[in-house]
Design a protein around this motif. Structure first.
Motif, mmCIF file in Angstrom:
data_model
loop_
_atom_site.group_PDB
_atom_site.id
_atom_site.type_symbol
_atom_site.label_atom_id
_atom_site.label_comp_id
_atom_site.label_asym_id
_atom_site.label_seq_id
_atom_site.Cartn_x
_atom_site.Cartn_y
_atom_site.Cartn_z
ATOM 1 N N MET A 1 -1.496 53.692 55.593
ATOM 2 C CA MET A 1 -2.466 53.046 54.707
ATOM 3 C C MET A 1 -2.079 51.589 54.469
ATOM 4 O O MET A 1 -2.934 50.696 54.521
ATOM 5 N N PHE A 2 -0.797 51.340 54.216
ATOM 6 C CA PHE A 2 -0.316 49.976 54.000
ATOM 7 C C PHE A 2 -0.587 49.124 55.240
ATOM 8 O O PHE A 2 -1.066 47.995 55.139
ATOM 9 N N ALA A 3 -0.288 49.673 56.422
ATOM 10 C CA ALA A 3 -0.517 48.934 57.668
ATOM 11 C C ALA A 3 -2.003 48.609 57.831
ATOM 12 O O ALA A 3 -2.360 47.502 58.247
ATOM 13 N N HIS A 4 -2.865 49.558 57.489
ATOM 14 C CA HIS A 4 -4.308 49.319 57.590
ATOM 15 C C HIS A 4 -4.730 48.192 56.642
ATOM 16 O O HIS A 4 -5.516 47.319 57.021
ATOM 17 N N VAL B 1 -6.499 45.034 58.266
ATOM 18 C CA VAL B 1 -7.939 44.887 58.064
ATOM 19 C C VAL B 1 -8.268 44.111 56.798
ATOM 20 O O VAL B 1 -9.271 43.420 56.724
ATOM 21 N N GLY B 2 -7.418 44.217 55.798
ATOM 22 C CA GLY B 2 -7.690 43.593 54.509
ATOM 23 C C GLY B 2 -7.968 44.662 53.474
ATOM 24 O O GLY B 2 -7.759 45.858 53.703
ATOM 25 N N TRP C 1 -8.195 47.752 47.092
ATOM 26 C CA TRP C 1 -6.749 47.590 47.112
ATOM 27 C C TRP C 1 -6.341 46.685 48.258
ATOM 28 O O TRP C 1 -6.940 46.722 49.332
ATOM 29 N N GLN C 2 -5.302 45.887 48.028
ATOM 30 C CA GLN C 2 -4.758 45.036 49.077
ATOM 31 C C GLN C 2 -3.244 45.206 49.114
ATOM 32 O O GLN C 2 -2.627 45.579 48.119
ATOM 33 N N ALA C 3 -2.675 44.946 50.275
ATOM 34 C CA ALA C 3 -1.227 45.065 50.449
ATOM 35 C C ALA C 3 -0.520 43.926 49.732
ATOM 36 O O ALA C 3 -1.028 42.814 49.656
ATOM 37 N N SER C 4 0.642 44.215 49.201
ATOM 38 C CA SER C 4 1.506 43.196 48.589
ATOM 39 C C SER C 4 2.638 42.883 49.563
ATOM 40 O O SER C 4 2.961 43.684 50.434
ATOM 41 N N SER C 5 3.243 41.745 49.386
ATOM 42 C CA SER C 5 4.409 41.384 50.197
ATOM 43 C C SER C 5 5.661 41.978 49.569
ATOM 44 O O SER C 5 5.742 42.118 48.353
ATOM 45 N N PHE C 6 6.612 42.333 50.391
ATOM 46 C CA PHE C 6 7.878 42.867 49.891
ATOM 47 C C PHE C 6 8.953 42.599 50.920
ATOM 48 O O PHE C 6 8.666 42.187 52.043
ATOM 49 N N SER C 7 10.173 42.819 50.524
ATOM 50 C CA SER C 7 11.277 42.741 51.476
ATOM 51 C C SER C 7 12.173 43.955 51.267
ATOM 52 O O SER C 7 12.216 44.525 50.182
ATOM 53 N N ARG D 1 -10.285 35.480 62.834
ATOM 54 C CA ARG D 1 -9.898 36.892 62.903
ATOM 55 C C ARG D 1 -8.589 37.039 62.165
ATOM 56 O O ARG D 1 -7.828 36.086 62.038
ATOM 57 N N ARG D 2 -8.308 38.236 61.688
ATOM 58 C CA ARG D 2 -6.998 38.489 61.096
ATOM 59 C C ARG D 2 -5.988 38.457 62.244
ATOM 60 O O ARG D 2 -6.225 39.023 63.310
ATOM 61 N N VAL D 3 -4.887 37.787 62.024
ATOM 62 C CA VAL D 3 -3.869 37.596 63.056
ATOM 63 C C VAL D 3 -2.535 38.101 62.521
ATOM 64 O O VAL D 3 -2.167 37.827 61.385
#
Length: 195
Positions: free
Chosen positions: A26-29, A33-34, A79-85, A180-182
């Motif tokens: 789900m996170f990867a999607h 895709v956004g 929902w959108q993905a957040s950045s993390f490390s 496009r999303r890259v």
């Protein structure tokens, strides 16, 4: 689309929450895709919307995804993905965190391979996009300081170009018609010492 939160290191609880195959997909999607709703993710992965909604709430609880406040009305939450490390130094010293990090990394690498394979097998890809893309591996002998300096320079270049694209979208929303999303992958790490 609002910008995701800045990168934050994952703790034990967040790593444990993320180390679930459906959550990683789900996170990867969301990154590919956004923003999406639980219903859209359910349709994409053949799950119930109650299931994807539950997993989104767990990811959000740990800061891995966040609600896109600019979209949705009432009960429709985007929902959108957040950045993390992944805390590399801490993970190397903590066996539990190392195991969780390994599970998360394996899932993310699987998604990465899928994205690269899908791109390489796209025989209908427009030539300008084919010519603009890059898949490259380079090996060099560097000191730790040189590697750190190179990584900082690459990060600055990425931030510069991503910032410029964001400004273009904000100043002229019509100018995004050809975008496009890259995905940009960049790994720089030392190889094992020769025996």
């Amino acid at each position: 689309m609002s910008e995701p939160r800045r990168e934050a290191p994952l703790d034990h609880a967040a790593m444990k929450a993320f180390a679930h195959p459906l959550r990683i997909r789900m996170f990867a999607h969301l990154t590919d895709v956004g923003a999406a709703t639980a219903t859209q993710l359910a349709d994409r992965f053949g799950e119930s919307s109650a299931q994807t909604s539950y997993h989104l709430r767990q990811l959000a609880r740990h800061g891995l995804v966040e609600e896109d406040a600019e979209r949705g009305t009432g009960r429709e939450r985007w929902w959108q993905a957040s950045s993390f490390s992944i805390p590399d130094t801490q993970a190397r010293e903590d066996p539990v965190l190392r195991s969780l990090a390994g599970t998360v990394l394996a899932g993310l690498l699987e998604q990465r391979m899928l994205a690269l394979r899908t791109w390489s097998e796209d025989v209908d890809a427009p030539q300008p996009w084919v010519q603009a893309s890059l898949q490259q591996a380079t090996t060099a002998s560097l000191t730790a300081d040189e590697l750190a300096t190179m990584n900082e320079a690459v990060q600055e270049v990425l931030e510069e170009h991503i910032g410029r694209a964001k400004q273009r979208r904000e100043s002229d929303p019509e100018a995004s018609s050809g975008e496009r999303r890259v995905r940009m992958y960049y790994d720089a790490f030392p190889l094992p010492l020769a025996d």
